[in-house]
Design a protein around this motif. Structure first.
Motif, PDB file in Angstrom:
ATOM      1  N   THR A 133       0.853  -1.193   0.000  1.00  0.00           N
ATOM      2  CA  THR A 133       0.000   0.000   0.000  1.00  0.00           C
ATOM      3  C   THR A 133       0.885   1.238   0.000  1.00  0.00           C
ATOM      4  O   THR A 133       1.802   1.363   0.820  1.00  0.00           O
ATOM      5  N   CYS A 134       0.621   2.150  -0.891  1.00  0.00           N
ATOM      6  CA  CYS A 134       1.398   3.389  -0.982  1.00  0.00           C
ATOM      7  C   CYS A 134       1.088   4.272   0.226  1.00  0.00           C
ATOM      8  O   CYS A 134      -0.087   4.532   0.539  1.00  0.00           O
ATOM      9  N   SER A 135       2.115   4.758   0.882  1.00  0.00           N
ATOM     10  CA  SER A 135       1.911   5.587   2.067  1.00  0.00           C
ATOM     11  C   SER A 135       1.489   7.012   1.711  1.00  0.00           C
ATOM     12  O   SER A 135       1.060   7.762   2.583  1.00  0.00           O
ATOM     13  N   HIS A 136       1.580   7.359   0.420  1.00  0.00           N
ATOM     14  CA  HIS A 136       1.206   8.714  -0.002  1.00  0.00           C
ATOM     15  C   HIS A 136      -0.251   8.777  -0.462  1.00  0.00           C
ATOM     16  O   HIS A 136      -1.027   9.590   0.043  1.00  0.00           O
ATOM     17  N   CYS A 137      -0.609   7.919  -1.435  1.00  0.00           N
ATOM     18  CA  CYS A 137      -1.991   7.973  -1.948  1.00  0.00           C
ATOM     19  C   CYS A 137      -2.904   6.971  -1.256  1.00  0.00           C
ATOM     20  O   CYS A 137      -4.111   6.961  -1.502  1.00  0.00           O
ATOM     21  N   LYS A 138      -2.309   6.095  -0.391  1.00  0.00           N
ATOM     22  CA  LYS A 138      -3.069   5.116   0.387  1.00  0.00           C
ATOM     23  C   LYS A 138      -3.768   4.062  -0.473  1.00  0.00           C
ATOM     24  O   LYS A 138      -4.679   3.376  -0.011  1.00  0.00           O
ATOM     25  N   ARG A 139      -3.326   3.927  -1.713  1.00  0.00           N
ATOM     26  CA  ARG A 139      -3.953   2.933  -2.588  1.00  0.00           C
ATOM     27  C   ARG A 139      -3.086   1.677  -2.651  1.00  0.00           C
ATOM     28  O   ARG A 139      -1.856   1.747  -2.562  1.00  0.00           O
TER      29      ARG A 139
END
Length: 363
Positions: A19-25
């Motif tokens: 899971t990307c920590s920036h876009c949360k996707r």
């Protein structure tokens, strides 16, 4: 790696749980956690090339090979082990000599012997040509995770599960030729492109289905054989020629002679599908292969149909199918001109010979 959604460059700690920590996707594949070092962006990039920017569709088998090709070419036995063992052996050796701990010499010797063994194994070809991830594992691991995250296969990829060989309707016109293709990935690929229907060819999966369709073929309607360049593929072609005397059996690829020894033809080894001793005796008895080729086959090397660039495969088969169609049509036209398959009152003269003897294409 690059996030496939927001395109941010993510450190390992910034992508916990895929899971990307920036876009949360969430994304599907992390190059640090799969043996092919796949990322979502790499899969999309390779798929775009295979599908010719979406012009055609491909299958999981073709995608697997395209994603594995580089790793197969670079494959080596126990990656990293030789260097690590060598470094550890040297460190332990200095430790033993300068730290006055002679018992560490045993550990140093063991590590140096391990490094030497790995290097010798690599030199002799251990691990060479073996895909880090099998076709089955690619489907059950990488593609399964992709489907869980995105809900479907990558764009342009069609499923090859089940029975991809199209069934001919009972009222379908007789085929010009039969195309035997045992590989479900290639069968699904050809069916998705519509090549069999477009050229009046029956696509089948086994020699038994070929035999069942022979009565519907024209007298010189050929049987095309699509096979891997491996021991079983070469035997399949020759067995069919033996079983169908008088019927043209065309090697539609992949022929061993066209790929063996070619640098760009990246073959691989499947340790679980090596030819049996009986199969190798049959190949040897043919007298058609060199000693080097027989050794290559016996070691389990193969160049599969899924390795052929999809656009090229469609182009070659399309040209072959057109030639076959023209040949069959010419035979039918010549036969009609002398009365073969012509019934009086239905376009033929009343005195036309309808026995089929005069002008019938030779078998």
């Amino acid at each position: 790696m690059i996030c496939p959604h927001c395109e941010r460059n993510l450190l390992r700690k910034e992508r916990t749980g895929n899971t990307c920590s920036h876009c949360k996707r969430r994304y599907a594949l992390d190059p640090k956690t799969n043996s092919l070092r796949l990322s979502d962006l790499r899969v999309l990039r390779i798929t775009t090339g295979l599908t010719d920017n979406g012009r055609i569709r491909v299958t999981p088998g073709q995608l697997w090979y395209a994603l594995s090709r580089k790793r197969i070419r670079e494959g080596e036995f126990a990656p990293g082990c030789a260097g690590g063992a060598l470094f550890g052996g040297v460190v332990f050796g200095f430790w033993a000599l300068f730290g006055q701990m002679p018992f560490m010499l045993y550990a140093s010797a063991a590590l140096l012997a391990t490094a030497l063994g790995v290097l010798i194994a690599r030199r002799r070809g251990a691990g060479r040509g073996i895909a880090p991830m099998t076709r089955g594992a690619f489907r059950s691991e990488a593609l399964a995770e992709w489907v869980r995250v995105y809900g479907s296969l990558p764009p342009g990829v069609v499923d090859d599960n089940g029975h991809p060989w199209p069934r001919r309707p009972a009222d379908a016109p007789p085929p010009h030729a039969v195309l035997l293709c045992p590989d479900p990935s290639i069968a699904a690929f050809l069916a998705a492109d519509g090549l069999p229907d477009r050229h009046g060819i029956a696509l089948v999966q086994s020699p038994e289905r070929v035999t069942a369709l022979l009565p519907a073929l024209p007298p010189r309607g050929p049987v095309l054989v699509l096979h891997d360049a491996d021991a079983r593929g070469e035997l399949l072609l020759r067995q069919l020629r033996q079983d169908l005397p008088g019927r043209p059996v065309v090697d539609a690829g992949v022929s061993l002679r066209t790929v063996h020894g070619r640098p760009k033809a990246v073959a691989y080894r499947d340790p679980h599908h090596k030819p049996t001793a009986h199969e190798m005796r049959r190949l040897t008895a043919l007298g058609e292969f060199t000693a080097q080729e027989l050794t290559w086959l016996a070691q389990g090397w193969r160049f599969p149909l899924v390795a052929i660039p999809p656009v090229r495969l469609l182009t070659v088969l399309g040209r072959l199918a057109k030639r076959i169609g023209r040949g069959v049509d010419d035979e039918r036209r010549r036969a009609a001109e002398v009365g073969f398959m012509t019934w009086p009152g239905a376009g033929g003269s009343p005195g036309a010979d309808t026995s089929g003897k005069k002008g019938t294409p030779s078998a």
